[in-house]
Write an enzyme that holds these catalytic residues in place. Structure first.
Site, PDB file in Angstrom:
ATOM      1  N   GLU A  29      -7.852  -5.188  -0.349  1.00 55.27           N
ATOM      2  CA  GLU A  29      -8.386  -5.922  -1.500  1.00 55.27           C
ATOM      3  C   GLU A  29      -8.400  -7.434  -1.294  1.00 55.27           C
ATOM      4  O   GLU A  29      -9.220  -8.134  -1.859  1.00 55.27           O
ATOM      5  CB  GLU A  29      -7.583  -5.594  -2.758  1.00 55.27           C
ATOM      6  CG  GLU A  29      -7.517  -4.125  -3.087  1.00 55.27           C
ATOM      7  CD  GLU A  29      -8.823  -3.559  -3.591  1.00 55.27           C
ATOM      8  OE1 GLU A  29      -9.895  -4.032  -3.153  1.00 55.27           O
ATOM      9  OE2 GLU A  29      -8.772  -2.654  -4.429  1.00 55.27           O
ATOM     10  N   HIS A  43       0.847  -1.195   0.000  1.00 52.96           N
ATOM     11  CA  HIS A  43       0.000   0.000   0.000  1.00 52.96           C
ATOM     12  C   HIS A  43       0.876   1.235   0.000  1.00 52.96           C
ATOM     13  O   HIS A  43       1.959   1.208   0.594  1.00 52.96           O
ATOM     14  CB  HIS A  43      -0.920   0.019   1.239  1.00 52.96           C
ATOM     15  CG  HIS A  43      -2.076   0.941   1.088  1.00 52.96           C
ATOM     16  ND1 HIS A  43      -1.987   2.280   1.382  1.00 52.96           N
ATOM     17  CD2 HIS A  43      -3.334   0.728   0.631  1.00 52.96           C
ATOM     18  CE1 HIS A  43      -3.160   2.841   1.119  1.00 52.96           C
ATOM     19  NE2 HIS A  43      -3.981   1.930   0.662  1.00 52.96           N
TER      20      HIS A  43
HETATM   21  N1  ACO Z   1       4.038  -7.633  -4.675  1.00 48.67           N
HETATM   22  C1  ACO Z   1       5.372  -7.648  -4.925  1.00 48.67           C
HETATM   23  N2  ACO Z   1       6.154  -6.563  -4.863  1.00 48.67           N
HETATM   24  C2  ACO Z   1       5.580  -5.411  -4.513  1.00 48.67           C
HETATM   25  C3  ACO Z   1       4.198  -5.316  -4.216  1.00 48.67           C
HETATM   26  C4  ACO Z   1       3.437  -6.490  -4.311  1.00 48.67           C
HETATM   27  N3  ACO Z   1       2.114  -6.494  -4.058  1.00 48.67           N
HETATM   28  N4  ACO Z   1       3.901  -4.041  -3.903  1.00 48.67           N
HETATM   29  C5  ACO Z   1       5.033  -3.350  -4.011  1.00 48.67           C
HETATM   30  N5  ACO Z   1       6.046  -4.166  -4.367  1.00 48.67           N
HETATM   31  C6  ACO Z   1       7.443  -3.797  -4.565  1.00 48.67           C
HETATM   32  C7  ACO Z   1       7.616  -3.039  -5.872  1.00 48.67           C
HETATM   33  O1  ACO Z   1       7.892  -3.916  -6.953  1.00 48.67           O
HETATM   34  C8  ACO Z   1       8.780  -2.141  -5.555  1.00 48.67           C
HETATM   35  O2  ACO Z   1       9.965  -2.877  -5.667  1.00 48.67           O
HETATM   36  P1  ACO Z   1      11.309  -2.203  -6.262  1.00 48.67           P
HETATM   37  O3  ACO Z   1      11.613  -1.076  -5.315  1.00 48.67           O
HETATM   38  O4  ACO Z   1      12.294  -3.311  -6.257  1.00 48.67           O
HETATM   39  O5  ACO Z   1      10.917  -1.713  -7.634  1.00 48.67           O
HETATM   40  C9  ACO Z   1       8.589  -1.810  -4.078  1.00 48.67           C
HETATM   41  O6  ACO Z   1       7.809  -2.884  -3.535  1.00 48.67           O
HETATM   42  C10 ACO Z   1       7.837  -0.500  -3.860  1.00 48.67           C
HETATM   43  O7  ACO Z   1       6.705  -0.485  -4.698  1.00 48.67           O
HETATM   44  P2  ACO Z   1       6.014   0.841  -5.226  1.00 48.67           P
HETATM   45  O8  ACO Z   1       5.302   0.532  -6.501  1.00 48.67           O
HETATM   46  O9  ACO Z   1       6.979   1.975  -5.215  1.00 48.67           O
HETATM   47  O10 ACO Z   1       4.984   1.129  -4.096  1.00 48.67           O
HETATM   48  P3  ACO Z   1       3.735   2.049  -4.254  1.00 48.67           P
HETATM   49  O11 ACO Z   1       3.542   2.717  -2.958  1.00 48.67           O
HETATM   50  O12 ACO Z   1       3.796   2.917  -5.448  1.00 48.67           O
HETATM   51  O13 ACO Z   1       2.627   0.941  -4.553  1.00 48.67           O
HETATM   52  C11 ACO Z   1       0.755  -0.403  -4.612  1.00 48.67           C
HETATM   53  C12 ACO Z   1       1.527   0.653  -3.809  1.00 48.67           C
HETATM   54  C13 ACO Z   1       0.448   0.126  -6.003  1.00 48.67           C
HETATM   55  C14 ACO Z   1      -0.573  -0.719  -3.913  1.00 48.67           C
HETATM   56  C15 ACO Z   1       1.619  -1.698  -4.717  1.00 48.67           C
HETATM   57  O14 ACO Z   1       1.930  -2.192  -3.435  1.00 48.67           O
HETATM   58  C16 ACO Z   1       0.942  -2.781  -5.564  1.00 48.67           C
HETATM   59  O15 ACO Z   1       1.080  -2.756  -6.791  1.00 48.67           O
HETATM   60  N6  ACO Z   1       0.227  -3.765  -4.920  1.00 48.67           N
HETATM   61  C17 ACO Z   1      -0.462  -4.794  -5.656  1.00 48.67           C
HETATM   62  C18 ACO Z   1      -1.785  -4.249  -6.217  1.00 48.67           C
HETATM   63  C19 ACO Z   1      -2.844  -4.029  -5.129  1.00 48.67           C
HETATM   64  O16 ACO Z   1      -3.002  -4.834  -4.217  1.00 48.67           O
HETATM   65  N7  ACO Z   1      -3.551  -2.888  -5.254  1.00 48.67           N
HETATM   66  C20 ACO Z   1      -4.612  -2.484  -4.324  1.00 48.67           C
HETATM   67  C21 ACO Z   1      -4.127  -1.399  -3.417  1.00 48.67           C
HETATM   68  S1  ACO Z   1      -5.306  -1.028  -2.144  1.00 48.67           S
HETATM   69  C22 ACO Z   1      -6.348   0.121  -2.849  1.00 48.67           C
HETATM   70  O17 ACO Z   1      -5.986   0.897  -3.699  1.00 48.67           O
HETATM   71  C23 ACO Z   1      -7.720   0.170  -2.408  1.00 48.67           C
END
Ligand code: ACO
Length: 391
Positions: free
Chosen positions: A315, A257
């Site tokens: 989610e 998140h």
């Molecule tokens: N699985 C694996 N790796 C992950 C995940 C995940 N679910 N989430 C983040 N990471 C990793 C990224 O690949 C990144 O790695 P890196 O630094 O090596 O590139 C690091 O963690 C940071 O990720 P960011 O994308 O910078 O984090 P951000 O805060 O932008 O993303 C997000 C948050 C979009 C929710 C992300 O965690 C994600 O894509 N999760 C999966 C999708 C999901 O569950 N979405 C629903 C969110 S809840 C809502 O909106 C109601």
């Protein structure tokens, strides 16, 4: 502006004050108009929750009765919106696209666009009708007429199936809708606030918010989260399947998140609601499987990303609860919108009352000093030459 000031994705930027919700990502605390989410979501009716967001306090019995009546009286769609849904169903467009188009068509409803508070009522009242009508049309069934004698959540379930739901099913959905009703300045809420900050109308704002919610990084995750659980199938396969996904660079849906660095408190509320619901006779095995997938996913994410705390988000248990309520995967994100529309409209009203035009800046990183070349003289080489000259 100097580049060090840029905050990509606006992370950490505070762009508004609000009385609607407070998200403490470090402590894992969500307050909805002052109430901890776990205190209010399982107890309030959706009507009480909506009233609270729009008015700042819980309604009295008389206010609640009158509000239920007004909301229920606005559930029908303008004929043109229904026609649009029929055409969308013929083309089998995704449900979120159908919801966005029909939300925009609410401008055709009687009195729309005249009073922002009435628009908030119209949008909130009609979202379940839009989603359920579209779903029936996709399955070749005629949409049903909304029932004014049922509460908001029970009527939504009725509109989907034609059957009056048990109080437990209506309560399960109501807890879900309340849990997701508001969540600070998330992408879709920000979208709605940006739109009304120009003094545009609420129907435009909420139509834009639906578009923002659709994406898999925001509201589009629960379908894929459930698919992942089904794909894993048995607890013993969880580790191998999840490792493979991470090796391929895939994200595990339902985890991570932007704001929470600990477990999303909404996940706990929904996990408790799912457990209650599944122990009443649902597929208990699926619930146990999901818990074991969650535990394995958390272990692997900690192993892979020790510096970035990735925990369960809302989610993951949304998927489980809505599946238990008999919702098809294609309806998960539209159902999220049915709950969130109360928060979007509350934010839009708050922005109209207190906010300024939202207008951030960007840093230009493109070329400068380019010269016009008539079309007949343009060649790829010339374009490169210009680029090189400016490098
Ligand atoms: N699985 C694996 N790796 C992950 C995940 C995940 N679910 N989430 C983040 N990471 C990793 C990224 O690949 C990144 O790695 P890196 O630094 O090596 O590139 C690091 O963690 C940071 O990720 P960011 O994308 O910078 O984090 P951000 O805060 O932008 O993303 C997000 C948050 C979009 C929710 C992300 O965690 C994600 O894509 N999760 C999966 C999708 C999901 O569950 N979405 C629903 C969110 S809840 C809502 O909106 C109601």
């Amino acid at each position: 502006m100097d580049n060090t000031q840029i905050r990509e994705g606006l992370e950490g930027v505070v762009a508004a004050t609000t009385r609607l919700s407070s998200v403490d990502g470090e402590a894992g605390v969500l307050l909805l108009a002052g109430f901890p989410v776990e205190e209010i979501a399982p107890r309030a009716s959706f009507e009480e929750m909506t009233w609270l967001l729009w008015n700042g306090s819980l309604p009295t019995a008389g206010e609640l009765e009158a509000f239920r009546h007004r909301l229920a009286g606005r559930r029908s769609l303008p004929a043109a919106a229904l026609e649009l849904l029929r055409e969308a169903a013929r083309r089998r467009v995704p449900a979120m696209d159908a919801l966005r188009m029909a939300a925009g068509a609410l401008s055709l409803a009687e009195g729309a666009g005249e009073d922002p508070k009435e628009d908030a009522l119209l949008l909130t009242a009609t979202f379940p009708t839009i989603v359920a009508s579209y779903w029936r049309l996709l399955r070749g069934e005629e949409p049903l007429r909304p029932r004014e004698d049922l509460g908001h959540a029970a009527n939504f379930l009725f509109l989907l199936s034609g059957e009056e739901p048990s109080p437990e099913r209506a309560r399960g959905l109501e807890t879900y809708l309340n849990t997701v009703t508001d969540h600070g300045l998330n992408a879709s809420t920000f979208t709605a606030r940006v739109i009304v900050s120009t003094r545009s109308d609420l129907i435009s704002a909420i139509t834009g918010a639906v578009g923002a919610l659709k994406g898999p990084l925001h509201g589009g995750a629960p379908g894929p989260a459930l698919d992942m659980v089904f794909e894993i199938g048995t607890p013993e396969r969880a580790e191998a399947v999840l490792r493979e996904k991470l090796d391929r660079g895939e994200r595990l849906m339902g985890f991570g998140h932007r704001v929470y660095r600990v477990r999303d408190p909404r996940a706990d509320v929904l996990a408790a609601a799912a457990e209650r619901f599944y122990s009443l006779g649902g597929d208990r095995g699926l619930y146990e499987l999901a818990r074991s997938v969650e535990a394995t996913a958390l272990r692997l994410l900690r192993e892979r990303k020790p510096d970035r705390r990735l925990d369960t988000n809302v989610e993951f248990y949304t998927a489980l609860l809505l599946h238990g309520l008999g919702m098809p995967t294609g309806l998960f994100t539209p159902t999220f919108a049915v709950g969130r529309v109360a928060g979007w409209t509350a934010h839009a009203l708050e922005q109209l009352a207190t906010g300024r035009l939202i207008r951030p800046q960007s840093v230009y990183v493109g070329e400068r000093g380019r010269r016009w070349v008539p079309v007949e003289e343009r060649t790829g080489a010339q374009v490169c030459a210009i680029t090189d000259a400016n490098a």
